[in-house]
Design a protein around this motif. Structure first.
Motif, PDB file in Angstrom:
ATOM      1  N   HIS A   3      -9.266   3.799   0.648  1.00 25.61           N
ATOM      2  CA  HIS A   3      -8.087   3.135   0.095  1.00 25.61           C
ATOM      3  C   HIS A   3      -6.908   4.098   0.155  1.00 25.61           C
ATOM      4  O   HIS A   3      -6.040   3.976   0.976  1.00 25.61           O
ATOM      5  CB  HIS A   3      -8.334   2.665  -1.353  1.00 25.61           C
ATOM      6  N   ASP A  37      -8.213  -0.204   3.155  1.00 24.36           N
ATOM      7  CA  ASP A  37      -7.865  -1.478   2.535  1.00 24.36           C
ATOM      8  C   ASP A  37      -6.548  -1.378   1.758  1.00 24.36           C
ATOM      9  O   ASP A  37      -6.231  -0.320   1.197  1.00 24.36           O
ATOM     10  CB  ASP A  37      -8.967  -1.905   1.549  1.00 24.36           C
ATOM     11  N   ASP A  38      -5.841  -2.483   1.716  1.00 23.32           N
ATOM     12  CA  ASP A  38      -4.665  -2.727   0.868  1.00 23.32           C
ATOM     13  C   ASP A  38      -3.325  -2.334   1.497  1.00 23.32           C
ATOM     14  O   ASP A  38      -2.333  -3.005   1.285  1.00 23.32           O
ATOM     15  CB  ASP A  38      -4.769  -2.063  -0.516  1.00 23.32           C
ATOM     16  N   HIS A  85      -4.310  -5.206  -9.198  1.00 24.69           N
ATOM     17  CA  HIS A  85      -5.108  -4.126  -9.791  1.00 24.69           C
ATOM     18  C   HIS A  85      -4.237  -2.893 -10.054  1.00 24.69           C
ATOM     19  O   HIS A  85      -4.509  -2.126 -10.977  1.00 24.69           O
ATOM     20  CB  HIS A  85      -6.351  -3.812  -8.945  1.00 24.69           C
ATOM     21  N   HIS A 136      -5.836  -8.630   5.042  1.00 24.11           N
ATOM     22  CA  HIS A 136      -6.547  -8.485   3.762  1.00 24.11           C
ATOM     23  C   HIS A 136      -6.012  -9.586   2.846  1.00 24.11           C
ATOM     24  O   HIS A 136      -5.889  -9.380   1.659  1.00 24.11           O
ATOM     25  CB  HIS A 136      -6.248  -7.090   3.216  1.00 24.11           C
ATOM     26  N   HIS A 176      -4.096 -11.025  -2.050  1.00 29.07           N
ATOM     27  CA  HIS A 176      -5.297 -10.357  -2.552  1.00 29.07           C
ATOM     28  C   HIS A 176      -6.019 -11.145  -3.660  1.00 29.07           C
ATOM     29  O   HIS A 176      -6.496 -10.573  -4.642  1.00 29.07           O
ATOM     30  CB  HIS A 176      -4.922  -8.952  -3.067  1.00 29.07           C
TER      31      HIS A 176
HETATM   32 ZN   LIG Z   1      -8.199  -4.648  -1.528  1.00 28.89          ZN
END
Ligand SMILES: [Zn+2]
Length: 320
Positions: free
Chosen positions: A28, A84-85, A122, A215, A219
């Protein structure tokens, strides 16, 4: 040092299984912030890990690696590196390392937060726990009270809060996060500039050989939103990246990515939309028969390279 006896033995053992496999690593954040709330991989640790995989494995962009695996032409030491992200530190800290060791990586973007200053849900939760000076969290939904006096207390509370929030519908989840911020007496910011990548950085990474996958847009946990929304998240995110980068998008990473966060319908919609593979966060190595829409991934397990190497080889042995 990873040239220890144990690693050598494991390497020889894992090299002796001549079974085609694909090991997908998931990262990440890469930075030296030493943030205990959402730990990134320190830059020098990331560099040692990339040097290790570059030296001992055949590293390919994910989509290409999956095609080779499916054709039965994969070597027994194929690796793909994924992020990811779409955090900004993938550009500032990871990219120079990837270039130094010639590692072709794939970054999965949540398109709503690319270049908009908006952040993922998040990260709102992480910020609340990072910034709070409250000594306890009480009266948050059905959860018990938590002491926040120690880091362990904070992390324990945050884990329970995240698990609760993942079960909520998107809109309701956002309201719960606002409520959390009030309980923790911090400001709930949905816009934080510089945390996520912008399209300028994404294009610079593309020019440097980095591939991009989707992705989703926002999300969400895809199994918790309605079918129309799933289709929109899958189709629109792909269209957006293709329009920006002028190249086809074939790979998808499920938000959260655990069993139950996607289902057979999600996989069917991905295939219909033109994707050829999708990655989960279920641990493991992929053999030639692995469902390409349910690819397993390994974490960057350990900061110590010897331990990383041992776990890397062991997971390949365990899969064979
Ligand atoms: Zn993610």
């Amino acid at each position: 040092m990873y040239h220890s006896g144990a690693v050598q033995i494991l390497r020889r053992l894992s090299e002796r299984r001549r079974v085609a496999s694909l090991h997908v690593l998931v990262y990440h954040r890469v930075n030296d912030d030493r943030d205990p709330i959402f730990p990134g991989v320190p830059v020098d640790v990331f560099a040692r890990q990339m040097e290790f995989v570059g030296r001992h494995f055949t590293v390919r962009p994910l989509v290409e690696a999956v095609e080779v695996l499916r054709r039965g032409e994969a070597t027994d030491n194929a690796v793909a590196v994924t992020f990811d992200d779409g955090y900004m530190d993938n550009f500032t800290h990871a990219l120079p390392v990837l270039r130094r060791f010639g590692i072709p990586a794939t970054v999965f973007l949540a398109t709503d937060v690319v270049g908009t200053g908006r952040i993922l849900w998040h990260d709102r939760v992480f910020a609340a726990f990072r910034e709070t000076t409250a000594s306890e969290l009480t009266g948050f939904g059905p959860l018990p009270s938590f002491s926040l006096r120690t880091l362990d207390g904070k992390l324990g509370a945050m884990g329970r809060v995240l698990a609760f929030l993942r079960r909520q519908d998107d809109l309701i989840r956002s309201q719960w996060i606002e409520r959390l911020a009030r309980r923790l007496r911090v400001e709930d910011r949905t816009v934080v500039s510089g945390l996520m990548l912008g399209w300028g950085e994404v294009k610079a990474m593309q020019a440097a050989g980095v591939a991009f996958g989707s992705h989703s847009c926002s999300h969400p946990i895809l199994s918790r939103v309605n079918l129309e929304r799933v289709r929109e998240e899958i189709v629109e995110s792909r269209r957006c990246i293709e329009q920006q980068l002028g190249m086809p998008v074939r790979a998808f990473a499920y938000p959260n990515g655990r069993p139950g966060d996607f289902d057979a319908t999600t996989k069917r919609l991905l295939a219909e939309a033109g994707y050829t593979c999708a990655v989960t966060t279920t641990a493991g190595v992929n053999g030639p028969d692995q469902d390409p829409f349910e690819l397993r991934r390994g974490q960057p397990w350990d900061e110590d390279l010897a331990t990383f190497a041992v776990k890397f080889h062991l997971s390949r042995l365990a899969s064979g």
